[in-house]
Design an enzyme around this catalytic site. Structure first.
Site, mmCIF file in Angstrom:
data_model
loop_
_atom_site.group_PDB
_atom_site.id
_atom_site.type_symbol
_atom_site.label_atom_id
_atom_site.label_comp_id
_atom_site.label_asym_id
_atom_site.label_seq_id
_atom_site.Cartn_x
_atom_site.Cartn_y
_atom_site.Cartn_z
ATOM 1 N N THR A 1 1.355 -1.338 0.173
ATOM 2 C CA THR A 1 0.006 0.185 0.087
ATOM 3 C C THR A 1 1.039 0.910 0.022
ATOM 4 O OG1 THR A 1 -1.628 -0.768 1.037
ATOM 5 C CG2 THR A 1 -1.396 1.111 1.647
ATOM 6 N N ASP B 1 -8.822 -0.059 5.452
ATOM 7 C CA ASP B 1 -8.630 1.335 5.841
ATOM 8 C C ASP B 1 -8.334 2.289 4.928
ATOM 9 O OD1 ASP B 1 -6.411 -0.215 5.486
ATOM 10 O OD2 ASP B 1 -5.751 1.473 7.174
#
Ligand code: ASP
Length: 351
Positions: A217, A248
């Site tokens: 990420t 998230d």
């Protein structure tokens, strides 16, 4: 004559004082808060160990982190906005197959790439996010378009793609996101899952090994010369994810948060726990309501609060004074920072 001399002395004295004042005013900008700026990036946190990394791969990661952060730094240095800096920096990482974002995103259980991203402007606290897009080359650009060109904060799946089309955001065939390494990771995850299921009738979807196939990420936080903070995060999520699972990264307050009065934060790690811990906002709130420094707040949240509920991962953050944090409770986190003096730091492991 005497009076004239006195007048002359007075005039010379007056102007010399004036010019001194001007000089001292001119010297001020370097101490002026507007000259504070900086940028921090991450490329994911997890079980990243030196023993599993070849020298050439390590060099490739470091080179790409350097290219990415220097892209954003150049924008900040020339007086550009923190929003432009983070978007362009994240684009560099999204376009690289090394990271789990854009090209290089991990695969879902049914062999697709579903991308999530979000962005937040610390000046206005405006925000934009997208979840589960499959044809958007650079999801962070779409998140910014949601923030700037719609009255909403988050768009998902087909709706987000329809909006991308209307906004003229670059679209690609889903096959663009295919990388062999990520496909192998999916196969490994599914094999392990099958073995687990053959031996036990409970579903072990979040097997830690499957979780550890997800590194990469990407995120960026920046403070510009005008004192404006911004944060952005972009991801392919978790290998083998199902049922439209969203982590998230696109959740404002969990994966991304920015507020000019406190800090800008981008998260990486086991998304479910970062959502439950409202991690990015929690760091800002500890500063706003608890009077904590950025370093104290980041440490408490990542080293105590996230592990207490069972999660792992890390964050990067920068505050309104230009202080930076790169905190993680995993073995490693791809990361880099550059401050107003141009000092560059790049690191991968928990050194
Ligand atoms: N936080 C991301 C997610 O859970 C994954 C990661 O950061 O590695 O979707």
């Amino acid at each position: 004559m005497k009076n004239l001399n006195l007048l002359l002395i007075f005039v010379v004295f007056f102007f010399s004082c004036q010019s001194k004042n001007t000089t001292s005013e001119e010297e001020k900008p370097s101490k002026n808060s507007k000259e504070k700026f900086g940028i921090v990036i991450h490329g994911g946190a997890g079980t990243i160990l030196k023993k599993n990394m070849s020298d050439s791969l390590e060099n490739a990661y470091k080179a790409k982190l350097k290219e990415a952060i220097e892209t954003g730094y150049a924008i900040l240095e020339s007086g550009g906005s923190s929003l432009d800096a983070i978007e362009k920096t994240i684009n560099v990482m999204e376009n690289s197959p090394l990271f789990n974002a854009g090209k290089g995103a991990v695969f879902t259980n049914d062999g697709k790439n579903e991308l999530d991203a979000s962005i937040m402007d610390g000046r206005t606290q405006n925000a934009g996010a997208v979840a589960g897009v499959t044809t958007v080359k650079n999801p962070i650009n779409l998140a910014r378009a949601v923030m700037e060109n719609s009255e909403h904060v988050m768009f998902a799946r087909e709706g987000a793609e329809q909006f991308a089309k209307e906004q003229g955001i670059e679209l690609v065939d889903p096959s663009y996101f295919y990388t062999e390494n990520r496909m192998k990771a999916l196969k490994r995850a599914q094999k392990r899952e099958k073995v687990e299921l053959d031996h036990d009738d409970k579903t072990v979807f979040y097997d830690p090994l499957i979780k550890d196939e997800k590194f990469g990420t990407v995120g960026c936080v920046a403070l510009d010369k005008n004192g404006n903070l911004a944060a952005g995060t972009s991801t392919g999520g978790m290998t083998n994810k199902r049922w439209g699972r969203v982590g998230d990264a696109p959740i404002i307050g969990a994966g991304t948060y920015a507020n000019n009065n406190t800090c800008a934060v981008s998260s990486t790690g086991w998304g479910e726990f970062f959502i439950r811990g409202v991690v990015a906002y929690d760091i800002s709130a500890m500063m706003e309501y608890g009077g904590k420094s950025l370093a104290e707040a980041s440490k408490t949240v990542i080293q105590e609060k996230v592990p207490e509920i069972g999660g792992d991962g890390g964050i990067i953050a920068i505050d309104s004074e230009g202080n930076m944090a790169m905190e993680f409770n995993t073995a490693g986190m791809y990361r880099a920072s550059m401050d107003a003096n141009g000092k560059l730091e790049i690191a991968i492991y928990g050194e």
